[in-house]
Design an enzyme around this catalytic site. Structure first.
Site, PDB file in Angstrom:
ATOM      1  N   LYS A 157       0.845  -1.181   0.000  1.00 15.34           N
ATOM      2  CA  LYS A 157       0.000   0.000   0.000  1.00 15.34           C
ATOM      3  C   LYS A 157       0.893   1.248   0.000  1.00 15.34           C
ATOM      4  O   LYS A 157       1.822   1.361   0.794  1.00 15.34           O
ATOM      5  CB  LYS A 157      -0.896  -0.022   1.247  1.00 15.34           C
ATOM      6  CG  LYS A 157      -2.183   0.750   1.107  1.00 15.34           C
ATOM      7  CD  LYS A 157      -3.130   0.453   2.265  1.00 15.34           C
ATOM      8  CE  LYS A 157      -4.428   1.225   2.098  1.00 15.34           C
ATOM      9  NZ  LYS A 157      -5.361   0.989   3.207  1.00 15.34           N
TER      10      LYS A 157
ATOM     11  N   GLU B 105     -19.658  -4.966  10.456  1.00 14.02           N
ATOM     12  CA  GLU B 105     -20.611  -4.170  11.234  1.00 14.02           C
ATOM     13  C   GLU B 105     -21.701  -5.024  11.881  1.00 14.02           C
ATOM     14  O   GLU B 105     -22.139  -4.742  13.003  1.00 14.02           O
ATOM     15  CB  GLU B 105     -21.249  -3.095  10.344  1.00 14.02           C
ATOM     16  CG  GLU B 105     -20.299  -2.000   9.910  1.00 14.02           C
ATOM     17  CD  GLU B 105     -19.461  -2.361   8.697  1.00 14.02           C
ATOM     18  OE1 GLU B 105     -18.612  -1.538   8.292  1.00 14.02           O
ATOM     19  OE2 GLU B 105     -19.649  -3.480   8.135  1.00 14.02           O
TER      20      GLU B 105
ATOM     21  N   ARG C 189     -25.640  -1.727   7.393  1.00 15.11           N
ATOM     22  CA  ARG C 189     -25.470  -3.177   7.350  1.00 15.11           C
ATOM     23  C   ARG C 189     -25.954  -3.859   8.624  1.00 15.11           C
ATOM     24  O   ARG C 189     -26.199  -5.065   8.620  1.00 15.11           O
ATOM     25  CB  ARG C 189     -23.988  -3.503   7.165  1.00 15.11           C
ATOM     26  CG  ARG C 189     -23.411  -2.995   5.873  1.00 15.11           C
ATOM     27  CD  ARG C 189     -21.904  -3.132   5.838  1.00 15.11           C
ATOM     28  NE  ARG C 189     -21.460  -3.187   4.463  1.00 15.11           N
ATOM     29  CZ  ARG C 189     -20.564  -4.043   3.988  1.00 15.11           C
ATOM     30  NH1 ARG C 189     -19.990  -4.907   4.802  1.00 15.11           N
ATOM     31  NH2 ARG C 189     -20.227  -4.034   2.724  1.00 15.11           N
TER      32      ARG C 189
END
Length: 618
Positions: free
Chosen positions: A282, A365, A393
């Protein structure tokens, strides 16, 4: 900008480049990404990490006939450049420009509008089956990060895709992070795979050797592949992905375009679900992002030379985090939960001060809500800090695992309202409407930092059951010098005897106050009924509204089922005889700045004043 990138107007143009030219192309792409994000803001580190992977994908697969589904999609900037959108990449995340995520309305090369995590495999499987039913040609590829593998939906998709007996490709982009560093058993499992690639070289050697044994080699290899025996474990040391029905290949260097091209070309012909494990870094190619990928995950405008951005002096998120630390120092029952958003929700300090009471569930979640319910059943006082759009969610879990249990948890709903440039998948415009349907819930919506602090204490100690405190992204806005606030469920501001009443809550109170000044300049007196607790609505606030001849409700949320609609119902119940106007949001809100969006929606101070003038002028 170099000539190679400018020569790529579609994925087909990549076929004309030699392998020796690809490093230069990738360098030009990185330069363009850094230049664009430094000007517009956006997702930097994740996009820098997938340049070679994306180039290899488009050299092998033929989009749009072949469908490439990006999980979340925040890492699709290179994909956009290579699919005919290079000339518009400088407009990304601006009004009328390119979306910061894949968007079906933007390009045929984007088969799915995305923005949330862990959806790619299920969506790609649906696209695959649709192709099969319609007789359409082409491959389907899902690109999912290791962070998204902390979300259960990814495994639901894999569980179903593993039954296929046809080519279906999942690419696992493993950079060891989602936004924060990944947590949990899957993160540890992938770490073990990364450190033992020899297992898979051994596996390949075994298969190659068996293939060359006349007569019995291939059947024996097939038996090993299908077997669940101890022998298979000894020889293959199978991965969880193989146990779920996928052929596993990897891990491979995600920055070796030639190798990735070879691997992708080879797996296209395998009549079976395939998972390719790719290791990427990354932030690759920009030293500041490589050194601190968390800080450069999602950024505002920044100086390329120094890596420094212009940041706000404060935010609702940081105030929330500080207040929760203070409350936790007084009450050892208080726990903090995040779903892979430790920095974004302001919980970094809490995680350091109270590590035993801090829980990062990963991008999960649903689990986070049920886990919070379990903590509450056990006598703790959990606070789940979550972005409004991601809380969507957890709706079923809020009903079944919290409200129905009559337990106490607090939702700290960050990014409530318009978030701006991240666009329609991230706007926090639904939470007030869906949360108020849950039995026994109490919802607060502060306008300023001090109100957030008092609302947190009220949510924890002044109401029973499920409570939510919702607050916007970024800084607090304009505050009149003579406004002092109140811990009451509502408060009044302006000429309390005026026949015109503006009703609002949260950040929009600032705009309503400025609208009041604009109206006064035009000789119109009005007052504001400010809702601090937006559900249940205090009956006294309704009685205050009944005194007005005209009521204007302004809401930074969805109109259908929202707080304004409910207030209208309460007025009708009370036989209100005046005029009621509701200005709220209908439909999805595209990417643009927060101020531009509020203006477009008629929720700026000027637009509020204009509506009132047009409806109340004699």
């Amino acid at each position: 900008m170099g000539s190679l990138l400018n020569s790529v107007r579609s994925p087909k143009d990549l076929q004309q480049l030699t392998p020796e030219q690809l490093p230069q192309l990738c360098a030009e792409i990185r330069e363009k990404i850094i230049q664009t994000v430094s000007t517009n803001g956006g997702h930097l580190a994740s996009n820098l990490g997938v340049v070679e992977l994306t180039v290899a994908l488009h050299r092998v697969f033929h989009s749009p006939e072949d469908k490439i589904v990006w999980d979340v999609g925040h890492q699709a900037y290179t994909h956009k450049m290579l699919t005919g959108r290079l000339d518009r990449i400088g407009t990304i995340r601006t009004r009328g420009g390119l979306s910061g995520f894949p968007n079906r309305q933007e390009s045929p090369h984007d088969p799915l509008t995305s923005g949330h995590s862990s959806t790619s495999i299920s969506a790609a499987l649906g696209i695959f089956k649709a192709k099969e039913l319609r007789g359409d040609a082409g491959h389907v590829v899902a690109v999912i990060g290791d962070g998204a593998l902390t979300g259960g939906l990814a495994y639901e998709g894999m569980n179903n895709a593993g039954r296929l007996h046809k080519n279906f490709i999942v690419i696992l982009n493993d950079n060891k992070m989602s936004i924060s560093r990944n947590v949990g058993s899957m993160a540890r499992y992938l770490a073990r795979i990364r450190t033992k690639p020899s297992y898979f070289r051994i596996k390949g050697n075994i298969e190659n050797t068996l293939d060359h044994i006349p007569g019995v080699g291939r059947p024996f290899r097939h038996a090993l592949t299908k077997s669940k025996s101890i022998l298979k474990q000894l020889l293959y040391n199978s991965t969880i992905f193989e146990d779920m029905g996928f052929y596993y290949y990897g891990p491979f260097d995600g920055h070796d375009t030639e190798k990735l091209t070879e691997v992708f070309q080879n797996v296209k012909s395998i009549p079976h679900p395939v998972l390719i494990h790719v290791l990427t870094r990354k932030g690759k190619g920009y030293s500041y992002a490589e050194e601190n990928p968390k800080a450069f995950h999602g950024v505002s405008c920044f100086n390329v030379e120094t890596g420094k951005s212009v940041t706000a002096t404060g935010s609702f998120s940081s105030v929330f985090g500080s207040k929760l630390c203070s409350l936790a120092s007084e009450d050892e029952r208080i726990c903090a939960i995040t779903a892979a958003m430790q920095e974004g929700t302001g919980l970094s300090v809490f995680s350091q001060k109270y590590p035993e009471r801090f829980f990062d569930t990963g991008i999960a979640e649903e689990h986070a809500v049920t886990f919070a319910g379990g903590l509450a059943c056990g006598g703790m006082l959990p606070v789940f800090a979550v972005y409004s759009s991601f809380l969507q969610r957890g709706y079923d879990q809020l009903i079944h695992d919290v409200s129905l249990q009559r337990t106490k948890i607090v939702l700290a709903v960050d990014r409530a309202g318009i978030v701006g440039e991240d666009g329609e998948t991230h706007q926090g415009i639904f939470d007030a409407a869906f949360l108020k349907t849950i039995p026994g819930i109490t919802i607060y919506s502060p306008s300023y930092y001090d109100e957030l602090q008092s609302s947190m204490r009220q949510a924890l100690y002044d109401c029973d059951g499920l409570a939510a405190v919702r607050y916007p992204r970024g800084e607090q806005l304009f505050r009149p010098f003579d406004f002092h606030g109140s811990r009451k469920a509502y408060c009044l501001y302006g000429n309390e005897s005026a026949d015109i009443a503006l009703i609002t809550y949260g950040r929009l109170f600032s705009n309503a106050c400025q609208a009041l000044s604009l109206l006064k300049e035009r000789g119109i007196e009005a007052r504001i009924i400010k809702l601090n607790r937006i559900f249940p609505i205090d009956r006294e606030a309704v009685r205050e509204a009944l005194k007005a001849k005209a009521v204007f409700f302004f809401e930074e949320g969805i109109a259908q089922g929202g707080i304004g609609e409910h207030f209208s119902f309460l007025l009708n119940q009370a036989a209100y005889q005046g005029r009621f106007y509701l200005r709220a949001i209908n439909g999805f809100v595209p990417h643009e700045t927060m101020m531009q969006a509020l203006e477009q929606l008629g929720l700026s101070a000027g637009e509020m004043a204009e509506l009132i003038v047009s409806e109340c002028s004699d």
